[in-house]
Design an enzyme around this catalytic site. Structure first.
Site, PDB file in Angstrom:
ATOM      1  N   ASP A   4       0.851  -1.174   0.000  1.00  0.00           N
ATOM      2  CA  ASP A   4       0.000   0.000   0.000  1.00  0.00           C
ATOM      3  C   ASP A   4       0.901   1.242   0.000  1.00  0.00           C
ATOM      4  OD1 ASP A   4      -2.482   1.529   0.369  1.00  0.00           O
ATOM      5  OD2 ASP A   4      -1.698   1.925   2.371  1.00  0.00           O
ATOM      6  N   ASP A 226      -1.394  -0.656   6.321  1.00  0.00           N
ATOM      7  CA  ASP A 226      -1.501  -0.130   7.683  1.00  0.00           C
ATOM      8  C   ASP A 226      -2.860   0.473   8.003  1.00  0.00           C
ATOM      9  OD1 ASP A 226      -1.233   2.131   5.980  1.00  0.00           O
ATOM     10  OD2 ASP A 226      -0.579   3.329   7.701  1.00  0.00           O
ATOM     11  N   ASP A 230      -7.157  -1.303   4.289  1.00  0.00           N
ATOM     12  CA  ASP A 230      -6.233  -2.370   3.865  1.00  0.00           C
ATOM     13  C   ASP A 230      -6.605  -3.722   4.481  1.00  0.00           C
ATOM     14  OD1 ASP A 230      -4.651  -0.562   2.413  1.00  0.00           O
ATOM     15  OD2 ASP A 230      -3.504  -0.032   4.196  1.00  0.00           O
TER      16      ASP A 230
END
Length: 343
Positions: A4, A226, A230
């Site tokens: 990410d 995080d 996600d």
């Protein structure tokens, strides 16, 4: 490994960098853009004040950057009504009787907002690695507010090591493609999944898993993230790694939690895993050969030819030695030293 962008590759603490005003500055206020620099500054502050008033209600990291930018200018924020967060697009609200829209190009197109020269300016900002957000007031384009999220100091180095280990690194983000590719270029990532809605991240991971199953080599898809959005992707991945500085939801959904916020921890986790599996295979091979050699002798296979029998005392000692060998080999992992020292 799917990474990410915000908070994983980058610091996740964006800062306000640019405020671009539309050619039709009267959309923002009654100030005339032709009456001097001071009035132009007032128009800029007015746009920032309206945008920050809306964004103060939002929980998005980019929103916080805009609010902090307004606070730095000591702007007084207004009350907000009818606030609505539009996932993957932006936000809308009513401020001082005015309809305010803040979001990406998809939101502006959906609401039929004519952007004019602002669209080209947004591309230029995105090419610099900034995230541009369009602002529309009462159905008309008013300007752009851009923020930038800087890359973590060690992200590029960690990604380079992952690639040297034979691992394909993919970046996933909801940002527009230009901004995403600018960040990816800085850290050396060639495959970018951009403009991905929060609910579609897990689907993108699933697509990669399907692609791998069709290939001759059965690769594992790992996800590193995080944030709250996600979590589904972390759960979907074969291995989910959560950044320890992230949200509790992401940590709960992951298989592995990295205590620090550095991507070096991903490298270390993979190195430790590979070293552990290698050690296990060594112990299995050693135990296999030991039993292949020892059991026939214990059964008396050599007695008809050489008259040799295995004393129970010797067999017990050999068994103990085998256990010591396996444990001793496993203890070699205590001396394992990763490529990085994660601080």
């Amino acid at each position: 490994v799917v990474l990410d962008k915000t908070g994983t590759i980058t610091k996740g603490k964006p800062e306000l960098t640019d405020i671009v005003i539309s050619d039709q500055s009267s959309v923002i206020s009654n100030q005339s853009s032709t009456s001097g620099t001071d009035n132009w500054s007032l128009i800029t502050d007015d746009l920032l004040r309206l945008a920050s008033s809306v964004e103060k209600v939002s929980e998005h990291p980019l929103a916080q950057a805009i609010v902090e930018g307004a606070q730095a200018r000591k702007l007084e924020l207004a009350e907000v009504q009818d606030f609505e967060a539009i996932p993957g697009h932006g936000v809308s609200a009513s401020v001082e009787g005015r309809s305010v829209l803040i979001g990406n190009l998809k939101l502006m197109n959906r609401e039929n907002i004519m952007l004019g020269a602002l669209e080209e300016k947004s591309k230029s900002l995105a090419d610099d690695g900034k995230t541009p957000m369009f602002i529309a007031l009462d159905g008309k384009a008013a300007g752009i507010i851009a923020v930038a999220d800087t890359v973590k100091e060690d992200s590029a180095e960690a990604i380079k090591v992952l690639q040297s280990m034979g691992i394909e690194v993919v970046m996933i983000t909801g940002d527009n493609r230009r901004t995403a590719e600018a960040i990816a270029k800085k850290v050396g990532i060639s495959k970018v999944l951009a403009e991905v809605l929060p609910e579609d991240k897990s689907n993108e991971v699933k697509k990669l898993q399907i692609e791998n199953r069709k290939s001759k080599i059965q690769n594992v898809v790992a996800m590193v993230g995080d944030g709250i959005n996600d979590a589904p992707a972390l759960a979907q991945a074969d291995v989910g790694l959560a950044i320890g500085t992230g949200t509790d939801v992401a940590i709960e959904a992951s298989d592995i939690t990295l205590i620090k916020g550095s991507l070096k921890g991903v490298v270390t986790a993979i190195e430790v895993s590979r070293a552990t599996m290698k050690n296990i295979y060594q112990n299995l091979v050693g135990a296999f050969f030991y039993n292949v050699l020892g059991i026939p002798v214990a059964m008396g296979l050599l007695f008809p030819f050489f008259g040799l029998l295995l004393s129970p005392m010797i067999a017990g000692a050999a068994m103990a030695f085998s256990s010591v060998t396996v444990v001793g080999n496993a203890n070699r992992l205590r001396g394992f030293k990763p490529k990085f020292s994660v601080r």
